[in-house]
Each structure stands twice: as structure tokens, then as C-alpha cells.
Design a protein around this motif. Structure first.
Motif, PDB file in Angstrom:
ATOM      1  N   SER A   1       0.829  -1.210   0.000  1.00 27.73           N
ATOM      2  CA  SER A   1       0.000   0.000   0.000  1.00 27.73           C
ATOM      3  C   SER A   1       0.865   1.261   0.000  1.00 27.73           C
ATOM      4  N   PHE A   2       1.964   1.234   0.717  1.00 21.88           N
ATOM      5  CA  PHE A   2       2.856   2.399   0.718  1.00 21.88           C
ATOM      6  C   PHE A   2       3.569   2.550  -0.615  1.00 21.88           C
ATOM      7  N   ILE A   3       3.979   1.436  -1.192  1.00 20.25           N
ATOM      8  CA  ILE A   3       4.624   1.489  -2.510  1.00 20.25           C
ATOM      9  C   ILE A   3       3.624   1.980  -3.548  1.00 20.25           C
ATOM     10  N   TYR A   4       2.371   1.527  -3.446  1.00 19.82           N
ATOM     11  CA  TYR A   4       1.347   1.926  -4.409  1.00 19.82           C
ATOM     12  C   TYR A   4       1.057   3.413  -4.337  1.00 19.82           C
ATOM     13  N   ILE A   5       0.903   3.967  -3.146  1.00 18.41           N
ATOM     14  CA  ILE A   5       0.558   5.393  -3.048  1.00 18.41           C
ATOM     15  C   ILE A   5       1.705   6.259  -3.553  1.00 18.41           C
ATOM     16  N   VAL A   6       2.936   5.877  -3.252  1.00 16.48           N
ATOM     17  CA  VAL A   6       4.081   6.670  -3.726  1.00 16.48           C
ATOM     18  C   VAL A   6       4.181   6.616  -5.241  1.00 16.48           C
ATOM     19  N   SER A   7       4.096   5.414  -5.812  1.00 14.34           N
ATOM     20  CA  SER A   7       4.207   5.303  -7.267  1.00 14.34           C
ATOM     21  C   SER A   7       3.014   5.938  -7.970  1.00 14.34           C
ATOM     22  N   ALA A   8       1.816   5.823  -7.405  1.00 10.67           N
ATOM     23  CA  ALA A   8       0.640   6.444  -8.018  1.00 10.67           C
ATOM     24  C   ALA A   8       0.757   7.963  -7.993  1.00 10.67           C
ATOM     25  N   LEU A   9       1.219   8.514  -6.895  1.00  5.17           N
ATOM     26  CA  LEU A   9       1.368   9.972  -6.833  1.00  5.17           C
ATOM     27  C   LEU A   9       2.453  10.471  -7.781  1.00  5.17           C
ATOM     28  N   ILE A  10       3.526   9.713  -7.937  1.00  5.74           N
ATOM     29  CA  ILE A  10       4.569  10.094  -8.896  1.00  5.74           C
ATOM     30  C   ILE A  10       3.988  10.101 -10.309  1.00  5.74           C
TER      31      ILE A  10
ATOM     32  N   ASN B   1      -1.082  16.664 -18.761  1.00  6.35           N
ATOM     33  CA  ASN B   1      -1.664  16.049 -19.950  1.00  6.35           C
ATOM     34  C   ASN B   1      -3.104  15.581 -19.787  1.00  6.35           C
ATOM     35  N   VAL B   2      -3.639  15.583 -18.585  1.00  5.64           N
ATOM     36  CA  VAL B   2      -5.000  15.093 -18.369  1.00  5.64           C
ATOM     37  C   VAL B   2      -5.882  16.219 -17.863  1.00  5.64           C
ATOM     38  N   SER B   3      -7.183  16.023 -18.004  1.00  2.00           N
ATOM     39  CA  SER B   3      -8.128  17.041 -17.539  1.00  2.00           C
ATOM     40  C   SER B   3      -8.214  17.026 -16.009  1.00  2.00           C
ATOM     41  N   ASP B   4      -8.853  18.053 -15.489  1.00  2.58           N
ATOM     42  CA  ASP B   4      -8.975  18.165 -14.028  1.00  2.58           C
ATOM     43  C   ASP B   4      -9.813  17.038 -13.436  1.00  2.58           C
ATOM     44  N   SER B   5     -10.884  16.652 -14.129  1.00  3.73           N
ATOM     45  CA  SER B   5     -11.732  15.588 -13.590  1.00  3.73           C
ATOM     46  C   SER B   5     -10.988  14.247 -13.575  1.00  3.73           C
ATOM     47  N   SER B   6     -10.180  13.986 -14.593  1.00  2.00           N
ATOM     48  CA  SER B   6      -9.392  12.752 -14.603  1.00  2.00           C
ATOM     49  C   SER B   6      -8.340  12.770 -13.509  1.00  2.00           C
ATOM     50  N   LEU B   7      -7.737  13.912 -13.284  1.00  6.28           N
ATOM     51  CA  LEU B   7      -6.729  14.045 -12.237  1.00  6.28           C
ATOM     52  C   LEU B   7      -7.343  13.794 -10.859  1.00  6.28           C
TER      53      LEU B   7
ATOM     54  N   VAL C   1      -6.440  10.712  -8.194  1.00  4.96           N
ATOM     55  CA  VAL C   1      -6.060  10.953  -6.797  1.00  4.96           C
ATOM     56  C   VAL C   1      -6.988  10.199  -5.848  1.00  4.96           C
ATOM     57  N   ILE C   2      -8.289  10.257  -6.126  1.00  7.00           N
ATOM     58  CA  ILE C   2      -9.241   9.535  -5.276  1.00  7.00           C
ATOM     59  C   ILE C   2      -8.988   8.036  -5.335  1.00  7.00           C
ATOM     60  N   GLN C   3      -8.712   7.505  -6.525  1.00  8.38           N
ATOM     61  CA  GLN C   3      -8.417   6.081  -6.657  1.00  8.38           C
ATOM     62  C   GLN C   3      -7.174   5.704  -5.863  1.00  8.38           C
ATOM     63  N   ALA C   4      -6.148   6.534  -5.912  1.00 10.97           N
ATOM     64  CA  ALA C   4      -4.916   6.242  -5.174  1.00 10.97           C
ATOM     65  C   ALA C   4      -5.160   6.243  -3.664  1.00 10.97           C
ATOM     66  N   ILE C   5      -5.912   7.206  -3.178  1.00  5.51           N
ATOM     67  CA  ILE C   5      -6.156   7.314  -1.739  1.00  5.51           C
ATOM     68  C   ILE C   5      -7.047   6.178  -1.245  1.00  5.51           C
ATOM     69  N   VAL C   6      -8.144   5.927  -1.947  1.00  4.64           N
ATOM     70  CA  VAL C   6      -9.082   4.878  -1.517  1.00  4.64           C
ATOM     71  C   VAL C   6      -8.427   3.500  -1.598  1.00  4.64           C
TER      72      VAL C   6
ATOM     73  N   PHE D   1      -7.880   0.886   1.540  1.00  2.00           N
ATOM     74  CA  PHE D   1      -8.373  -0.492   1.504  1.00  2.00           C
ATOM     75  C   PHE D   1      -7.237  -1.487   1.694  1.00  2.00           C
ATOM     76  N   PHE D   2      -6.108  -1.264   1.028  1.00  2.00           N
ATOM     77  CA  PHE D   2      -4.981  -2.177   1.156  1.00  2.00           C
ATOM     78  C   PHE D   2      -4.445  -2.191   2.584  1.00  2.00           C
ATOM     79  N   LEU D   3      -4.409  -1.043   3.244  1.00  2.08           N
ATOM     80  CA  LEU D   3      -3.959  -0.999   4.637  1.00  2.08           C
ATOM     81  C   LEU D   3      -4.900  -1.776   5.552  1.00  2.08           C
ATOM     82  N   ILE D   4      -6.203  -1.606   5.358  1.00  2.00           N
ATOM     83  CA  ILE D   4      -7.181  -2.316   6.187  1.00  2.00           C
ATOM     84  C   ILE D   4      -7.088  -3.821   5.956  1.00  2.00           C
ATOM     85  N   ILE D   5      -7.054  -4.229   4.684  1.00  2.45           N
ATOM     86  CA  ILE D   5      -6.963  -5.660   4.365  1.00  2.45           C
ATOM     87  C   ILE D   5      -5.667  -6.247   4.926  1.00  2.45           C
ATOM     88  N   GLY D   6      -4.561  -5.529   4.756  1.00  2.00           N
ATOM     89  CA  GLY D   6      -3.282  -6.018   5.244  1.00  2.00           C
ATOM     90  C   GLY D   6      -3.255  -6.186   6.751  1.00  2.00           C
ATOM     91  N   THR D   7      -3.831  -5.225   7.465  1.00  2.00           N
ATOM     92  CA  THR D   7      -3.858  -5.305   8.921  1.00  2.00           C
ATOM     93  C   THR D   7      -4.715  -6.480   9.383  1.00  2.00           C
TER      94      THR D   7
END
Length: 102
Positions: free
Chosen positions: A20-29, A37-43, A47-52, A56-62
Motif C-alpha cells: 500500500s505504501f509502494i502503491y501510493i508513492v508510485s501512483a502519486l509520482i 496532460n489530463v483534464s482536471d476531472s481525470s486528475l 487521486v481519489i483512486q490512489a487514496i481509496v 483499503f490495502f492498509l485495512i486488508i493487510g492489517t
């Protein structure tokens, strides 16, 4: 009382937790690289997909890390296969995003 023993389900929980930590860092990068290159709604959707996903991954992992010892072997195998599928989808999504941004 916390009982932690190391089995296949606990290993999957550890993979989810660390991943989950690797995913959030790579997704934000990737989001910051594609922000121009993308519209505001896509951006916002990225971001919402990365955070949610990270939450979820943190909860499942715990849950798996601390309660995975209760699973019988067939449930552990199912959880392992599900973890392998999630890892495959994440890697495929990241590679497709990298190929589109070039």
C-alpha cells in the motif's frame, strides 16, 4: 490479546500492508508526471483512486496480518490467489500508464 503466527495469509497481509505504501508513492509520482496532460476531472479521479485503494490495502493487510492465523488452508490459498491477482492488476495498470505517458 494479539496472536500473530506467520502463515500464507499473514504473508499476504504483509504484502498488502507494505504494498500500500509502494502503491501510493508510485501512483502519486505518476499523477504528478501526467498532471499537465489530463483534464482536471481525470486528475481528481486518479487521486481519489490512489487514496481509496491505499486505505483499503492498509485495512486488508492489517486484518490478514493479525487474523490470518485463523484461516484454514483452503481460505489461505484463496487469499493468496486474490493477492496475486491484485498485484498483477496493479503492475499491469502501472505499465499501461507509463506506456501512455511516453
Amino acid at each position: 490479546m494479539i496472536n500473530v503466527s506467520f502463515n500464507l495469509a499473514s504473508l499476504c497481509g504483509l504484502v498488502y500492508f507494505v504494498g500500500s505504501f509502494i502503491y501510493i508513492v508510485s501512483a502519486l509520482i505518476l499523477i504528478f508526471r501526467r498532471a499537465r496532460n489530463v483534464s482536471d476531472s481525470s486528475l481528481i479521479r486518479y487521486v481519489i483512486q490512489a487514496i481509496v485503494s491505499t486505505i483499503f490495502f492498509l485495512i486488508i493487510g492489517t486484518i490478514l496480518l493479525f487474523s490470518g492465523w485463523r484461516f484454514d488452508p483452503i481460505m489461505q490459498l484463496g487469499q493468496f490467489l486474490q493477492t496475486a491477482l491484485v498485484i498483477y492488476i496493479i503492475i499491469k495498470d502501472m505499465l499501461m500508464t507509463l506506456n501512455r505517458s511516453r
